[in-house]
Motif scaffolding. Structure first.
Motif, PDB file in Angstrom:
ATOM      1  N   MET A   1       0.841  -1.198   0.000  1.00  0.00           N
ATOM      2  CA  MET A   1       0.000   0.000   0.000  1.00  0.00           C
ATOM      3  C   MET A   1       0.879   1.251   0.000  1.00  0.00           C
ATOM      4  O   MET A   1       1.771   1.391   0.829  1.00  0.00           O
ATOM      5  N   ILE A   2       0.636   2.142  -0.957  1.00  0.00           N
ATOM      6  CA  ILE A   2       1.405   3.374  -1.087  1.00  0.00           C
ATOM      7  C   ILE A   2       0.782   4.440  -0.192  1.00  0.00           C
ATOM      8  O   ILE A   2      -0.410   4.714  -0.281  1.00  0.00           O
ATOM      9  N   ARG A   3       1.581   5.034   0.653  1.00  0.00           N
ATOM     10  CA  ARG A   3       1.092   6.078   1.552  1.00  0.00           C
ATOM     11  C   ARG A   3       1.072   7.401   0.789  1.00  0.00           C
ATOM     12  O   ARG A   3       2.098   7.867   0.320  1.00  0.00           O
ATOM     13  N   LEU A   4      -0.118   7.993   0.701  1.00  0.00           N
ATOM     14  CA  LEU A   4      -0.346   9.167  -0.129  1.00  0.00           C
ATOM     15  C   LEU A   4      -0.557  10.422   0.707  1.00  0.00           C
ATOM     16  O   LEU A   4      -1.264  10.401   1.717  1.00  0.00           O
ATOM     17  N   ALA A   5       0.040  11.525   0.259  1.00  0.00           N
ATOM     18  CA  ALA A   5      -0.212  12.840   0.833  1.00  0.00           C
ATOM     19  C   ALA A   5      -0.758  13.741  -0.267  1.00  0.00           C
ATOM     20  O   ALA A   5      -0.612  13.445  -1.469  1.00  0.00           O
ATOM     21  N   VAL A   6      -1.382  14.847   0.121  1.00  0.00           N
ATOM     22  CA  VAL A   6      -1.918  15.776  -0.865  1.00  0.00           C
ATOM     23  C   VAL A   6      -1.543  17.207  -0.503  1.00  0.00           C
ATOM     24  O   VAL A   6      -1.445  17.572   0.670  1.00  0.00           O
ATOM     25  N   ILE A   7      -1.302  18.006  -1.552  1.00  0.00           N
ATOM     26  CA  ILE A   7      -1.194  19.460  -1.419  1.00  0.00           C
ATOM     27  C   ILE A   7      -2.395  20.036  -2.149  1.00  0.00           C
ATOM     28  O   ILE A   7      -2.568  19.824  -3.348  1.00  0.00           O
ATOM     29  N   GLY A   8      -3.232  20.761  -1.413  1.00  0.00           N
ATOM     30  CA  GLY A   8      -4.451  21.289  -1.992  1.00  0.00           C
ATOM     31  C   GLY A   8      -5.656  20.683  -1.292  1.00  0.00           C
ATOM     32  O   GLY A   8      -5.660  19.486  -0.981  1.00  0.00           O
ATOM     33  N   THR A   9      -6.662  21.497  -1.045  1.00  0.00           N
ATOM     34  CA  THR A   9      -7.841  21.029  -0.318  1.00  0.00           C
ATOM     35  C   THR A   9      -9.113  21.428  -1.057  1.00  0.00           C
ATOM     36  O   THR A   9     -10.117  21.779  -0.447  1.00  0.00           O
ATOM     37  N   ASN A  10      -9.070  21.370  -2.389  1.00  0.00           N
ATOM     38  CA  ASN A  10     -10.228  21.753  -3.183  1.00  0.00           C
ATOM     39  C   ASN A  10     -10.950  20.521  -3.732  1.00  0.00           C
ATOM     40  O   ASN A  10     -10.604  19.377  -3.407  1.00  0.00           O
ATOM     41  N   TRP A  11     -11.920  20.752  -4.599  1.00  0.00           N
ATOM     42  CA  TRP A  11     -12.737  19.646  -5.105  1.00  0.00           C
ATOM     43  C   TRP A  11     -11.929  18.656  -5.930  1.00  0.00           C
ATOM     44  O   TRP A  11     -12.193  17.446  -5.892  1.00  0.00           O
ATOM     45  N   ILE A  12     -10.928  19.151  -6.671  1.00  0.00           N
ATOM     46  CA  ILE A  12     -10.140  18.239  -7.503  1.00  0.00           C
ATOM     47  C   ILE A  12      -9.311  17.307  -6.629  1.00  0.00           C
ATOM     48  O   ILE A  12      -9.095  16.139  -6.963  1.00  0.00           O
ATOM     49  N   THR A  13      -8.855  17.801  -5.477  1.00  0.00           N
ATOM     50  CA  THR A  13      -8.112  16.957  -4.545  1.00  0.00           C
ATOM     51  C   THR A  13      -9.021  15.872  -3.974  1.00  0.00           C
ATOM     52  O   THR A  13      -8.621  14.707  -3.868  1.00  0.00           O
ATOM     53  N   GLU A  14     -10.226  16.251  -3.615  1.00  0.00           N
ATOM     54  CA  GLU A  14     -11.181  15.264  -3.112  1.00  0.00           C
ATOM     55  C   GLU A  14     -11.441  14.178  -4.144  1.00  0.00           C
ATOM     56  O   GLU A  14     -11.505  12.986  -3.813  1.00  0.00           O
ATOM     57  N   LYS A  15     -11.583  14.592  -5.390  1.00  0.00           N
ATOM     58  CA  LYS A  15     -11.865  13.630  -6.453  1.00  0.00           C
ATOM     59  C   LYS A  15     -10.688  12.685  -6.662  1.00  0.00           C
ATOM     60  O   LYS A  15     -10.872  11.475  -6.893  1.00  0.00           O
ATOM     61  N   PHE A  16      -9.449  13.228  -6.595  1.00  0.00           N
ATOM     62  CA  PHE A  16      -8.299  12.351  -6.770  1.00  0.00           C
ATOM     63  C   PHE A  16      -8.168  11.387  -5.597  1.00  0.00           C
ATOM     64  O   PHE A  16      -7.848  10.209  -5.801  1.00  0.00           O
ATOM     65  N   ILE A  17      -8.377  11.864  -4.388  1.00  0.00           N
ATOM     66  CA  ILE A  17      -8.301  10.973  -3.226  1.00  0.00           C
ATOM     67  C   ILE A  17      -9.311   9.834  -3.374  1.00  0.00           C
ATOM     68  O   ILE A  17      -8.996   8.666  -3.127  1.00  0.00           O
ATOM     69  N   GLU A  18     -10.520  10.182  -3.795  1.00  0.00           N
ATOM     70  CA  GLU A  18     -11.534   9.151  -4.016  1.00  0.00           C
ATOM     71  C   GLU A  18     -11.038   8.120  -5.026  1.00  0.00           C
ATOM     72  O   GLU A  18     -11.170   6.904  -4.828  1.00  0.00           O
ATOM     73  N   ALA A  19     -10.453   8.604  -6.122  1.00  0.00           N
ATOM     74  CA  ALA A  19      -9.939   7.701  -7.156  1.00  0.00           C
ATOM     75  C   ALA A  19      -8.793   6.845  -6.626  1.00  0.00           C
ATOM     76  O   ALA A  19      -8.727   5.642  -6.900  1.00  0.00           O
ATOM     77  N   ALA A  20      -7.893   7.474  -5.873  1.00  0.00           N
ATOM     78  CA  ALA A  20      -6.748   6.743  -5.324  1.00  0.00           C
ATOM     79  C   ALA A  20      -7.200   5.635  -4.383  1.00  0.00           C
ATOM     80  O   ALA A  20      -6.668   4.515  -4.407  1.00  0.00           O
ATOM     81  N   LEU A  21      -8.183   5.941  -3.556  1.00  0.00           N
ATOM     82  CA  LEU A  21      -8.687   4.931  -2.629  1.00  0.00           C
ATOM     83  C   LEU A  21      -9.432   3.830  -3.371  1.00  0.00           C
ATOM     84  O   LEU A  21      -9.321   2.640  -3.020  1.00  0.00           O
ATOM     85  N   LEU A  22     -10.171   4.185  -4.413  1.00  0.00           N
ATOM     86  CA  LEU A  22     -10.871   3.189  -5.215  1.00  0.00           C
ATOM     87  C   LEU A  22      -9.901   2.238  -5.910  1.00  0.00           C
ATOM     88  O   LEU A  22     -10.225   1.068  -6.136  1.00  0.00           O
ATOM     89  N   SER A  23      -8.723   2.733  -6.241  1.00  0.00           N
ATOM     90  CA  SER A  23      -7.726   1.896  -6.922  1.00  0.00           C
ATOM     91  C   SER A  23      -7.158   0.812  -6.023  1.00  0.00           C
ATOM     92  O   SER A  23      -6.521  -0.126  -6.499  1.00  0.00           O
ATOM     93  N   LYS A  24      -7.356   0.949  -4.711  1.00  0.00           N
ATOM     94  CA  LYS A  24      -6.855   0.000  -3.712  1.00  0.00           C
ATOM     95  C   LYS A  24      -5.333   0.001  -3.610  1.00  0.00           C
ATOM     96  O   LYS A  24      -4.749  -0.870  -2.971  1.00  0.00           O
ATOM     97  N   ALA A  25      -4.687   0.989  -4.242  1.00  0.00           N
ATOM     98  CA  ALA A  25      -3.225   1.041  -4.219  1.00  0.00           C
ATOM     99  C   ALA A  25      -2.699   2.044  -3.209  1.00  0.00           C
ATOM    100  O   ALA A  25      -1.512   2.031  -2.880  1.00  0.00           O
TER     101      ALA A  25
END
Length: 326
Positions: A1-25
Motif C-alpha cells: 500500500m502506497i502512503r499518499l499525501a496531498v497538497i491542496g484542499t479543493n474539489w479536484i483533490t477530493e476527487k483524486f483521493i476518491e480515485a486513489a482509494l478506489l484503486s486500492k493502491a
C-alpha cells in the motif's frame, strides 16, 4: 500500500483521493495546506491523516511515500521540486509547470533522485482514449483533425465584476491554453507526437491572460485545428479525419464517447464503459510506475513535448507569466 499525501484542499483533490482509494493502491496519510485549520478541516473526512502547514516539515515527513500536488499552476514547479528532492514520488496536476524550462527541470530532478514524477493528464489513461489510440490505423492516411474544448468559466462573471480570480491572473500561470486548451494539445501529442510547426492566435485580457484562442498543429501530412475558450460554451465533438473514414470523440478531456464513421457513412459506436471517477485510471498508472520503480518514458516525452508546444503558443499569442522571468 502506497502512503499518499496531498497538497491542496479543493474539489479536484477530493476527487483524486476518491480515485486513489478506489484503486486500492493508496492510503491517505497526510494533508498539507498553508493554513493548518484548513488542513485539519479537510482531513476530518478521512481516516486521521497527519496535517501540515509548513512545507519544509511536510516534505521531510516520513509519514508518506507519494504526493498529489494540486496547488496553483505557478506553484507546481517549486512544490514538486521540494518534494522530489526529499525523495517523494509526485503526481502533479496538469500543466506540470509554467513553461518548458520548469518541466525539464522537474523531470531532471526526478531522475537525479530516482523517484517517479507523473503529470496528472488523465485523458491519456481513459479506456476510450486508449481505444482511440489503438484504432488510429483505421484512418488510413490522416488528413485533418479538429479538437475543441470551450467551456464558459464560472469565474468569468467575477472577472467582469471587477475581481481578479486566479483563473485570469498571470501571477498564477493561468489562462485558457494552460487550462482547458491543454487537454487538446496534450491529446494531440499523445496520439500523433510533437508537431513539426505551431501557429497560434488568441484574445488577451488587460491582465495579459488569454481567454480563448486557436492553435494549428502542423504535421508533415496533415493539420490539426484546436479551439479553446473559457468565455463560451461549445457542444461540438472533436474529430479526426482520414482517407478511410473519421473518428468522432465526445467531450475530449473525458472521452465519454467514441464513434467510427466509414467512407460509406456507416457508423460504428466503439464507446467503452468508464468509471464515474475518471481519475482512477491515472491513479492506477501512477501506482504502477511507483511499483515498477521507473517512469513511463513515453509519458515523459509527451509531457515535455506538450510543455514545449504550449510555451510556443503563449509566446506567439503574447502571454507572459512572472515564472517566465525566473
Amino acid at each position: 500500500m502506497i502512503r499518499l499525501a496531498v497538497i491542496g484542499t479543493n474539489w479536484i483533490t477530493e476527487k483524486f483521493i476518491e480515485a486513489a482509494l478506489l484503486s486500492k493502491a493508496f492510503k491517505l496519510t497526510a494533508v498539507y495546506s498553508r493554513q493548518r485549520a484548513t488542513a485539519e478541516a479537510f482531513a476530518a473526512q478521512y481516516d486521521d491523516p497527519a496535517c501540515f502547514d509548513d512545507l519544509a516539515e511536510f516534505a521531510a515527513s516520513p509519514s508518506f511515500d507519494a504526493v498529489y500536488v494540486a496547488s496553483p499552476n505557478s506553484l507546481h514547479c517549486p512544490h514538486t521540486l521540494q518534494l522530489l528532492a526529499a525523495g517523494k514520488h509526485v503526481i502533479c496536476e496538469k500543466p506540470l509547470g509554467s513553461n518548458l524550462a520548469e518541466v525539464e527541470a522537474m523531470y531532471q530532478c526526478a531522475r537525479d533522485q530516482g523517484v517517479v514524477l507523473f503529470e496528472a493528464f488523465k485523458t491519456a489513461y481513459l479506456p476510450n482514449f486508449r481505444l482511440l489510440a489503438e484504432q488510429l490505423p483505421r484512418l488510413g492516411q490522416a488528413r485533418r483533425a479538429s479538437f475543441s474544448y470551450c467551456q464558459y468559466s464560472s469565474r468569468w462573471p467575477k472577472y467582469l465584476a471587477g475581481e481578479q480570480p486566479n483563473t485570469f491572473n498571470p501571477a498564477f500561470s493561468n489562462g485558457s491554453i494552460m487550462d482547458i486548451g491543454y487537454y487538446c494539445v496534450a491529446s494531440a501529442i499523445a496520439l500523433f507526437g510533437a508537431p513539426a510547426r505551431v501557429t497560434a492566435s488568441g484574445q488577451l485580457l488587460e491582465t495579459g491572460v488569454d481567454i480563448q484562442g486557436t492553435v494549428l498543429l502542423h504535421y508533415p501530412d496533415f493539420e490539426m485545428v484546436i479551439s479553446h475558450s473559457k468565455v463560451s460554451d461549445s457542444f461540438i465533438p472533436s474529430e479526426i479525419q482520414g482517407s478511410e473514414g473519421a473518428f468522432i470523440i465526445e467531450h475530449l478531456s473525458e472521452s465519454t464517447g467514441l464513434t467510427w464513421v466509414g467512407r460509406d457513412g456507416q457508423r460504428e459506436v466503439l464507446t467503452l464503459p468508464q468509471s464515474d471517477n475518471s481519475m482512477i485510471y491515472e491513479a492506477t498508472a501512477f501506482a504502477a510506475q511507483i511499483t515498477a520503480g521507473q517512469m513511463d518514458e513515453s509519458a515523459v516525452t509527451r509531457s515535455i513535448d506538450t510543455a514545449r508546444v504550449i510555451t510556443q503558443v503563449r509566446q506567439q499569442v503574447g502571454v507572459r507569466f512572472p515564472a517566465d522571468q525566473a
